[in-house]
Design a protein around this motif. Structure first.
Motif, PDB file in Angstrom:
ATOM      1  N   THR A   1       0.841  -1.147  -0.175  1.00 30.07           N
ATOM      2  CA  THR A   1      -0.088  -0.049   0.170  1.00 30.07           C
ATOM      3  C   THR A   1       1.004   1.264   0.055  1.00 30.07           C
ATOM      4  O   THR A   1       1.999   1.197   0.307  1.00 30.07           O
ATOM      5  N   PHE A   2       0.218   2.329  -0.170  1.00 35.05           N
ATOM      6  CA  PHE A   2       1.020   3.744  -0.146  1.00 35.05           C
ATOM      7  C   PHE A   2       1.740   3.951   1.023  1.00 35.05           C
ATOM      8  O   PHE A   2       2.907   4.316   1.107  1.00 35.05           O
ATOM      9  N   GLU A   3       0.954   3.728   2.165  1.00 32.91           N
ATOM     10  CA  GLU A   3       1.588   3.837   3.316  1.00 32.91           C
ATOM     11  C   GLU A   3       2.870   2.875   3.566  1.00 32.91           C
ATOM     12  O   GLU A   3       3.926   3.434   4.122  1.00 32.91           O
ATOM     13  N   GLU A   4       2.612   1.903   3.297  1.00 36.02           N
ATOM     14  CA  GLU A   4       3.759   0.613   3.489  1.00 36.02           C
ATOM     15  C   GLU A   4       4.926   1.172   2.495  1.00 36.02           C
ATOM     16  O   GLU A   4       6.292   0.989   3.167  1.00 36.02           O
ATOM     17  N   LEU A   5       4.718   1.919   1.403  1.00 34.12           N
ATOM     18  CA  LEU A   5       5.799   2.165   0.535  1.00 34.12           C
ATOM     19  C   LEU A   5       6.504   3.511   1.213  1.00 34.12           C
ATOM     20  O   LEU A   5       7.746   3.398   1.259  1.00 34.12           O
ATOM     21  N   GLN A   6       5.594   4.333   1.853  1.00 31.68           N
ATOM     22  CA  GLN A   6       6.472   5.332   2.383  1.00 31.68           C
ATOM     23  C   GLN A   6       7.342   4.858   3.843  1.00 31.68           C
ATOM     24  O   GLN A   6       8.200   5.760   3.997  1.00 31.68           O
ATOM     25  N   ASN A   7       6.750   3.907   4.421  1.00 33.71           N
ATOM     26  CA  ASN A   7       7.707   3.490   5.820  1.00 33.71           C
ATOM     27  C   ASN A   7       8.760   2.372   5.136  1.00 33.71           C
ATOM     28  O   ASN A   7       9.560   1.782   6.074  1.00 33.71           O
ATOM     29  N   HIS A   8       8.817   1.922   4.043  1.00 31.31           N
ATOM     30  CA  HIS A   8       9.914   0.966   3.685  1.00 31.31           C
ATOM     31  C   HIS A   8      11.320   1.560   3.568  1.00 31.31           C
ATOM     32  O   HIS A   8      11.433   2.576   3.170  1.00 31.31           O
ATOM     33  N   SER A   9      11.911   0.576   4.133  1.00 27.45           N
ATOM     34  CA  SER A   9      13.456   0.875   4.049  1.00 27.45           C
ATOM     35  C   SER A   9      13.980   1.334   2.828  1.00 27.45           C
ATOM     36  O   SER A   9      15.011   2.229   2.668  1.00 27.45           O
ATOM     37  N   PHE A  10      13.428   0.798   1.805  1.00 26.11           N
ATOM     38  CA  PHE A  10      14.039   0.955   0.361  1.00 26.11           C
ATOM     39  C   PHE A  10      14.012   2.511   0.053  1.00 26.11           C
ATOM     40  O   PHE A  10      14.895   3.131  -0.654  1.00 26.11           O
ATOM     41  N   PHE A  11      12.898   3.150   0.509  1.00 25.09           N
ATOM     42  CA  PHE A  11      12.632   4.490   0.026  1.00 25.09           C
ATOM     43  C   PHE A  11      13.160   5.688   1.345  1.00 25.09           C
ATOM     44  O   PHE A  11      12.741   6.804   1.203  1.00 25.09           O
ATOM     45  N   LYS A  12      13.807   5.030   2.357  1.00 20.38           N
ATOM     46  CA  LYS A  12      13.976   5.728   3.603  1.00 20.38           C
ATOM     47  C   LYS A  12      14.831   7.201   3.386  1.00 20.38           C
ATOM     48  O   LYS A  12      14.468   8.144   3.767  1.00 20.38           O
ATOM     49  N   ASN A  13      15.856   7.022   2.356  1.00 11.38           N
ATOM     50  CA  ASN A  13      16.180   8.846   2.082  1.00 11.38           C
ATOM     51  C   ASN A  13      15.546   9.386   0.808  1.00 11.38           C
ATOM     52  O   ASN A  13      16.274  10.282   0.466  1.00 11.38           O
ATOM     53  N   GLU A  14      14.536   8.948   0.509  1.00  8.30           N
ATOM     54  CA  GLU A  14      13.911   9.707  -0.523  1.00  8.30           C
ATOM     55  C   GLU A  14      12.716  10.565  -0.091  1.00  8.30           C
ATOM     56  O   GLU A  14      12.212  10.328   0.916  1.00  8.30           O
TER      57      GLU A  14
END
Ligand code: SAH
Ligand code: SF4
Length: 348
Positions: free
Chosen positions: A7-20
């Motif tokens: 989900t969008f929220e999960e993407l936001q919290n995902h380590s992959f996107f941490k520095n984005e």
């Protein structure tokens, strides 16, 4: 990292996107879910560096099209190959007034063993992941060439029993209805089930309120046990009890599906029993003349008998519709979906 698993929220919290920056995720989501772009290279508002990172570490689709065949009525069946070499099928169905429905699969094969269903002959192979479910929708939307804002309907009526894969279909539904992702109205999604009570309970509690279809197919416990073995552990009276508790909004109805099998469940007595059985529920019923396939042991009833069955219900103010099969000539109609591999196995 498979983007379409989250989900969008999960993407936001995902380590992959941490520095984005958060809006980067929104941009990616727009490319995928709004514009139908599945190639990171083409996401031109992302930096070259970020695109490279995505290309190396992230995936969008987890299935690929191997084959598609169109029926003379406009229905198109797609065969999709999964990463492990298995196949599932999805169907694009044009409806009246320019509406369009995607019929998608929830499993490879099915464990329920219904006697009239071709998918059952494969047995159960495995559950589809959320991403494999979402990928079917993304690819169908893309092949249908729909305008960006065009709405469509989804029915879980392809291969598999969705409530035997409840966790993954609910996650897929969350993603498909996520305002920041596909943003589909839950009312455009229908989950069709053979009547697994435990799954129904989970669906009833789920905050996203989708539509429900129940494959009834028989007018009493004994008869249903003979064609739908799961009726033994999920008895008809318990199922009806559960359905009476199922949350429905004002305008909403449960859809029952009733496959008419010649001289098995198509008599006037059957119609009357169905009426009594469902009395008290808010529902409509789709009567589906059996789609024959070799070795099924069942036949399609004559039209006269189908009309008689319908009349008994409509005379009692039941909304009973005869569902004309679509895509029969390409084996895309109800119960005709079985994997390509399976077809090769049985030498069709
Ligand atoms: N497993 C779910 C969804 C997939 S089956 C379920 O059973 O509801 C989708 C529909 O196709 C079901 O209503 C099923 O009763 C119907 N069906 C299966 N085989 C059929 C056949 N040979 N002819 C007509 N309808 C069939
Ligand atoms: Fe599975 Fe539905 Fe076919 Fe029954 S009718 S075997 S539940 S796909």
């Amino acid at each position: 990292m498979t983007i379409t698993d989250y989900t969008f929220e999960e993407l936001q919290n995902h380590s992959f996107f941490k520095n984005e920056k958060p809006y980067r995720i929104k941009q990616i989501a727009q490319w995928i879910y709004t514009k139908g772009v599945f190639d990171f290279e083409k996401m031109t508002n992302l930096s070259k560096e970020f695109r490279n990172k995505l290309k190396e570490n992230a995936k969008i689709l987890t299935i690929e099209k191997t084959q598609s065949v169109s029926s003379k009525d406009g229905t198109t069946k797609f065969v999709f190959k999964l990463k492990d070499g298995l196949f599932v099928e999805s169907v694009l169905i044009p409806m009246n007034e320019g509406k369009i429905t995607f019929c998608i699969s929830s499993q490879v094969g099915c464990a329920m063993g219904c006697r009239f269903c071709k998918t059952a002959t494969m047995g159960f192979i495995r559950n589809l992941t959320p991403s494999e479910i979402v990928s079917q929708v993304l690819l169908l939307k893309s092949y249908a060439n729909l305008p960006e804002k065009k709405k469509f309907n989804i029915v879980f009526m392809g291969m598999g029993e969705p409530l035997h894969n409840t966790e993954n279909i609910l996650k897929a539904i969350e993603i498909l209805t996520d305002k920041n992702l596909m943003d589909l109205s839950p009312r455009r999604i229908t989950v069709s089930t053979s009547g697994l009570i435990e799954g129904l309970k989970k669906l009833a509690e789920f905050p996203v309120k989708v539509r429900l279809a129940v494959s009834l197919n028989a007018s009493n416990q004994k008869q249903r046990e003979r064609i739908m073995p799961i009726t033994k552990s999920n008895p008809l009276n318990k199922l009806i009890e559960e359905l009476k508790k199922f949350p429905l909004s004002n305008r909403d109805r449960i859809t029952f599906e009733y496959v008419l099998l010649k001289d098995f469940n198509d008599s006037e007595e059957d119609a009357l029993r169905v009426y009594d059985l469902l009395n008290g529920l808010k529902y409509k019923i789709n009567l589906i003349p059996f789609n024959p396939y070799p070795g099924s042991g069942f036949e399609k009833p004559e039209e006269k008998r189908v009309l008689r069955f319908q009349k008994i219900l409509t005379d009692r103010n039941v909304n009973a519709i005869i569902r004309k099969s679509k895509g029969e000539d390409i084996s895309a109609a109800c119960g005709m979906l079985a994997s390509r591999k399976e077809k090769e196995n049985v030498g069709e």
